[in-house]
Design a protein around this motif. Structure first.
Motif, PDB file in Angstrom:
ATOM      1  N   THR A  82       0.603  -1.462  -0.251  1.00  0.00           N
ATOM      2  CA  THR A  82      -0.211   0.011   0.135  1.00  0.00           C
ATOM      3  C   THR A  82       0.665   1.213   0.401  1.00  0.00           C
ATOM      4  O   THR A  82       2.143   1.194   1.078  1.00  0.00           O
ATOM      5  CB  THR A  82      -0.967  -0.082   1.374  1.00  0.00           C
ATOM      6  N   ALA A  83      -0.128   2.118  -0.538  1.00  0.00           N
ATOM      7  CA  ALA A  83       1.221   3.822  -0.087  1.00  0.00           C
ATOM      8  C   ALA A  83       1.091   4.885   1.228  1.00  0.00           C
ATOM      9  O   ALA A  83       0.727   5.233   1.077  1.00  0.00           O
ATOM     10  CB  ALA A  83       0.023   4.781  -1.515  1.00  0.00           C
ATOM     11  N   LYS A  84       0.039   4.233   2.090  1.00  0.00           N
ATOM     12  CA  LYS A  84      -0.412   4.222   2.888  1.00  0.00           C
ATOM     13  C   LYS A  84       0.746   4.350   4.057  1.00  0.00           C
ATOM     14  O   LYS A  84       1.358   2.917   4.855  1.00  0.00           O
ATOM     15  CB  LYS A  84      -1.798   3.442   4.000  1.00  0.00           C
ATOM     16  N   ALA A  85       1.296   5.402   4.395  1.00  0.00           N
ATOM     17  CA  ALA A  85       2.722   5.311   4.931  1.00  0.00           C
ATOM     18  C   ALA A  85       3.332   5.932   6.238  1.00  0.00           C
ATOM     19  O   ALA A  85       4.120   5.933   7.143  1.00  0.00           O
ATOM     20  CB  ALA A  85       4.433   6.075   4.057  1.00  0.00           C
ATOM     21  N   GLN A  86       1.887   5.983   6.980  1.00  0.00           N
ATOM     22  CA  GLN A  86       2.055   6.921   8.621  1.00  0.00           C
ATOM     23  C   GLN A  86       2.189   5.478   8.758  1.00  0.00           C
ATOM     24  O   GLN A  86       1.671   4.338   9.206  1.00  0.00           O
ATOM     25  CB  GLN A  86       0.198   7.960   8.792  1.00  0.00           C
ATOM     26  N   GLU A  87       2.780   5.742  10.236  1.00  0.00           N
ATOM     27  CA  GLU A  87       3.437   5.019  10.938  1.00  0.00           C
ATOM     28  C   GLU A  87       1.686   4.495  11.759  1.00  0.00           C
ATOM     29  O   GLU A  87       1.912   3.179  12.088  1.00  0.00           O
ATOM     30  CB  GLU A  87       4.132   5.239  12.480  1.00  0.00           C
ATOM     31  N   ASP A  89      -1.094   4.284  10.384  1.00  0.00           N
ATOM     32  CA  ASP A  89      -1.599   3.010   9.235  1.00  0.00           C
ATOM     33  C   ASP A  89      -1.100   1.703   9.234  1.00  0.00           C
ATOM     34  O   ASP A  89      -0.873   0.970   9.148  1.00  0.00           O
ATOM     35  CB  ASP A  89      -1.137   3.458   7.871  1.00  0.00           C
ATOM     36  N   VAL A  90       0.448   1.466   9.688  1.00  0.00           N
ATOM     37  CA  VAL A  90       1.275  -0.147   9.723  1.00  0.00           C
ATOM     38  C   VAL A  90       1.217  -0.839  10.922  1.00  0.00           C
ATOM     39  O   VAL A  90       0.646  -1.542  10.898  1.00  0.00           O
ATOM     40  CB  VAL A  90       2.689   0.756   8.960  1.00  0.00           C
ATOM     41  N   GLU A  91       0.776   0.243  12.204  1.00  0.00           N
ATOM     42  CA  GLU A  91       0.337  -0.139  12.945  1.00  0.00           C
ATOM     43  C   GLU A  91      -1.580  -0.853  13.149  1.00  0.00           C
ATOM     44  O   GLU A  91      -1.499  -2.081  13.173  1.00  0.00           O
ATOM     45  CB  GLU A  91      -0.354   0.566  14.375  1.00  0.00           C
ATOM     46  N   ARG A  92      -1.917  -0.324  12.626  1.00  0.00           N
ATOM     47  CA  ARG A  92      -3.634  -0.844  12.018  1.00  0.00           C
ATOM     48  C   ARG A  92      -3.836  -1.635  11.232  1.00  0.00           C
ATOM     49  O   ARG A  92      -4.588  -2.759  11.490  1.00  0.00           O
ATOM     50  CB  ARG A  92      -4.583   0.118  11.421  1.00  0.00           C
ATOM     51  N   ALA A  93      -2.165  -2.489  10.473  1.00  0.00           N
ATOM     52  CA  ALA A  93      -2.679  -3.715   9.263  1.00  0.00           C
ATOM     53  C   ALA A  93      -1.890  -4.517  10.729  1.00  0.00           C
ATOM     54  O   ALA A  93      -2.617  -4.991  10.107  1.00  0.00           O
ATOM     55  CB  ALA A  93      -1.368  -3.137   8.389  1.00  0.00           C
ATOM     56  N   PHE A  94      -1.016  -4.155  11.424  1.00  0.00           N
ATOM     57  CA  PHE A  94      -0.986  -5.513  12.577  1.00  0.00           C
ATOM     58  C   PHE A  94      -1.506  -5.601  13.358  1.00  0.00           C
ATOM     59  O   PHE A  94      -2.431  -6.987  13.426  1.00  0.00           O
ATOM     60  CB  PHE A  94       0.576  -4.820  12.623  1.00  0.00           C
ATOM     61  N   GLU A  95      -2.003  -4.713  12.930  1.00  0.00           N
ATOM     62  CA  GLU A  95      -3.355  -4.727  14.514  1.00  0.00           C
ATOM     63  C   GLU A  95      -4.525  -5.756  13.954  1.00  0.00           C
ATOM     64  O   GLU A  95      -5.354  -6.495  14.149  1.00  0.00           O
ATOM     65  CB  GLU A  95      -4.151  -3.623  15.326  1.00  0.00           C
ATOM     66  N   SER A  96      -5.285  -5.271  12.697  1.00  0.00           N
ATOM     67  CA  SER A  96      -6.315  -6.428  11.816  1.00  0.00           C
ATOM     68  C   SER A  96      -5.567  -7.708  11.589  1.00  0.00           C
ATOM     69  O   SER A  96      -6.086  -8.377  11.285  1.00  0.00           O
ATOM     70  CB  SER A  96      -5.923  -5.476  10.183  1.00  0.00           C
ATOM     71  N   TYR A 101       4.183  -5.755   5.361  1.00  0.00           N
ATOM     72  CA  TYR A 101       4.056  -4.342   5.367  1.00  0.00           C
ATOM     73  C   TYR A 101       4.631  -4.105   4.114  1.00  0.00           C
ATOM     74  O   TYR A 101       5.750  -3.908   4.556  1.00  0.00           O
ATOM     75  CB  TYR A 101       3.117  -3.474   6.300  1.00  0.00           C
ATOM     76  N   ILE A 102       4.444  -3.595   3.379  1.00  0.00           N
ATOM     77  CA  ILE A 102       5.211  -2.665   2.234  1.00  0.00           C
ATOM     78  C   ILE A 102       4.867  -1.618   1.685  1.00  0.00           C
ATOM     79  O   ILE A 102       3.635  -1.409   1.074  1.00  0.00           O
ATOM     80  CB  ILE A 102       5.633  -4.382   0.791  1.00  0.00           C
ATOM     81  N   LEU A 103       5.370  -0.414   1.383  1.00  0.00           N
ATOM     82  CA  LEU A 103       5.136   0.758   0.762  1.00  0.00           C
ATOM     83  C   LEU A 103       5.303   0.548  -0.726  1.00  0.00           C
ATOM     84  O   LEU A 103       6.104  -0.484  -1.416  1.00  0.00           O
ATOM     85  CB  LEU A 103       5.905   1.712   2.005  1.00  0.00           C
TER      86      LEU A 103
END
Length: 122
Positions: A82-87, A89-96, A101-103
């Motif tokens: 994803t292009a979502k690069a905020q910290e 965002d990364v945390e939300r992805a791992f929580e989900s 995670y690759i930018l």
């Protein structure tokens, strides 16, 4: 090699990722929105799903969460691309439930290396 599902709504990114994965010897299928991607996970049982975050009908995070809640497919490995690069965002992805995670834009060699690492996990 592995069965991989790529869920991506950008046709250019989808074509590039599928091409790289097929050249690496993987069996690759695709979906172009989150809802179709979740349906494909449930019917195809891929070993790995590569998910975009921002897609129509269902976001990648929603797909990720739904996969983790489904006893039939919860072990499927998930890589967010994803292009979502905020910290956050990364945390939300791992929580989900994302495993990796690759930018975007991404390096193809790095993508393939991370896929190999994910697939090697038990």
């Amino acid at each position: 090699m592995a069965r991989i599902l790529v869920v991506e709504d950008d046709p250019d990114v989808l074509t590039l990722v599928m091409h790289k994965l097929r050249r690496a010897g993987h069996d690759v299928t695709s979906a172009m929105d989150g809802e179709a991607g979740l349906a494909a996970v449930r019917t195809e049982h891929p070993e790995l799903v590569i998910l975009d975050w921002m897609m129509p009908r269902m976001t990648g995070l929603e797909v990720c969460h739904a996969v983790r809640e489904d006893p039939a497919v919860w072990r499927t490995r998930i890589l967010m691309l994803t292009a979502k690069a905020q910290e956050e965002d990364v945390e939300r992805a791992f929580e989900s439930g994302a495993d990796e995670y690759i930018l975007k834009p991404f390096n193809s060699k790095e993508l393939l290396a991370r896929i190999d690492t994910l697939l090697a996990r038990e």
